[in-house]
Write a protein that holds these residues in place. Structure first.
Motif, mmCIF file in Angstrom:
data_model
loop_
_atom_site.group_PDB
_atom_site.id
_atom_site.type_symbol
_atom_site.label_atom_id
_atom_site.label_comp_id
_atom_site.label_asym_id
_atom_site.label_seq_id
_atom_site.Cartn_x
_atom_site.Cartn_y
_atom_site.Cartn_z
ATOM 1 N N VAL A 148 -76.057 -43.393 23.828
ATOM 2 C CA VAL A 148 -75.009 -42.661 23.130
ATOM 3 C C VAL A 148 -74.263 -41.712 24.052
ATOM 4 O O VAL A 148 -73.037 -41.636 24.029
ATOM 5 C CB VAL A 148 -75.605 -41.878 21.936
ATOM 6 N N GLN A 154 -69.486 -39.827 21.584
ATOM 7 C CA GLN A 154 -70.314 -40.554 20.635
ATOM 8 C C GLN A 154 -71.469 -39.723 20.098
ATOM 9 O O GLN A 154 -71.995 -40.007 19.025
ATOM 10 C CB GLN A 154 -70.882 -41.818 21.291
ATOM 11 N N TYR A 158 -72.731 -39.969 16.274
ATOM 12 C CA TYR A 158 -74.079 -40.479 16.005
ATOM 13 C C TYR A 158 -74.866 -39.480 15.162
ATOM 14 O O TYR A 158 -75.505 -39.845 14.169
ATOM 15 C CB TYR A 158 -74.806 -40.746 17.325
ATOM 16 N N SER A 162 -76.116 -40.223 11.424
ATOM 17 C CA SER A 162 -77.566 -40.246 11.254
ATOM 18 C C SER A 162 -78.004 -39.265 10.178
ATOM 19 O O SER A 162 -78.822 -39.589 9.306
ATOM 20 C CB SER A 162 -78.246 -39.911 12.590
ATOM 21 N N LEU A 179 -77.124 -47.827 14.067
ATOM 22 C CA LEU A 179 -76.168 -47.008 14.807
ATOM 23 C C LEU A 179 -76.095 -47.396 16.278
ATOM 24 O O LEU A 179 -75.006 -47.425 16.863
ATOM 25 C CB LEU A 179 -76.513 -45.527 14.663
ATOM 26 N N ILE A 183 -72.324 -48.124 17.075
ATOM 27 C CA ILE A 183 -71.673 -46.837 17.298
ATOM 28 C C ILE A 183 -70.391 -46.964 18.118
ATOM 29 O O ILE A 183 -69.420 -46.235 17.900
ATOM 30 C CB ILE A 183 -72.659 -45.842 17.971
#
Length: 208
Positions: A148, A154, A158, A162, A179, A183
């Protein structure tokens, strides 16, 4: 005991965030290496430790259950309280601390300010055989972070997705799986659109 909190980050301080949960602001102290990745106004779920003393009540927060568990186990070592445990986790990733314990790498631990050779030796002696169960969780978290945070934009997306999916009752491992796979495609979408896309994928997989 407050086990976790879900809300909006209303303030970010030097060593803590203020998490707004239904209009109540909770000051939650966190490892600085994690704190620096969080954005104000983002939704976030934190796994917490509620530390109570005669003169103070303090909340410590972590992104992963594994991090929280390491924080607690570090404090079972003579001479380590919550502040030093948090200091260690501010300077080293959970996986690196666990690896240093298991492989008796005291020199790696002494790189943390406040951890001398004697303290590092006690950590290894008392915990090297008690942290093997944390390895898998630490590795999954590191893998997620590596994928990520190659693009810093990101990380916030994320975390918000989440937290939103966790609040809807989805399992942590299923959220992580979806994810990490999608993502890159969802990072530019408004949060509500990204959430709808995630829910659609979960539904297609038969996850309820």
């Amino acid at each position: 005991m407050i086990a976790h909190l879900f809300g909006t980050i209303s303030e970010r301080e030097t060593d803590a965030v203020v998490l707004d949960v239904a209009g109540v602001g909770y000051r939650v102290y966190m490892p600085k290496r994690v704190l620096d990745t969080l954005a104000v106004d983002a939704m976030q779920k934190l796994y917490t430790v509620h530390h109570v003393r005669e003169d103070a009540m303090t909340l410590y927060g972590f992104m992963e259950r594994t991090d929280r568990e390491l924080f607690l186990r570090l404090q079972t070592v003579t001479g380590i309280g919550p502040r030093l445990a948090l200091q260690m986790m501010s300077h080293m990733a959970t996986g690196d601390i666990v690896h240093a314990m298991i492989h008796e790498q005291t020199k790696a631990l002494t790189a943390v300010p406040g951890v001398g050779a004697k303290v590092a030796g006690r950590i290894v002696l008392e915990l090297k055989d008690k942290v093997n169960d944390l390895q898998d969780g630490a590795e999954r978290a590191q893998m997620r972070n590596d994928r990520v945070t190659t693009d810093p934009s990101q990380a916030g997306v994320y975390a918000e997705l989440s937290a939103a999916l966790a609040a809807l009752g989805y399992a942590e491992r299923e959220i992580e799986r979806v994810l990490l796979q999608h993502i890159h495609a969802w990072e530019a979408l408004p949060l509500q659109d990204a959430l709808k896309a995630a829910l659609r994928v979960l539904s297609e997989r038969g996850v309820r």
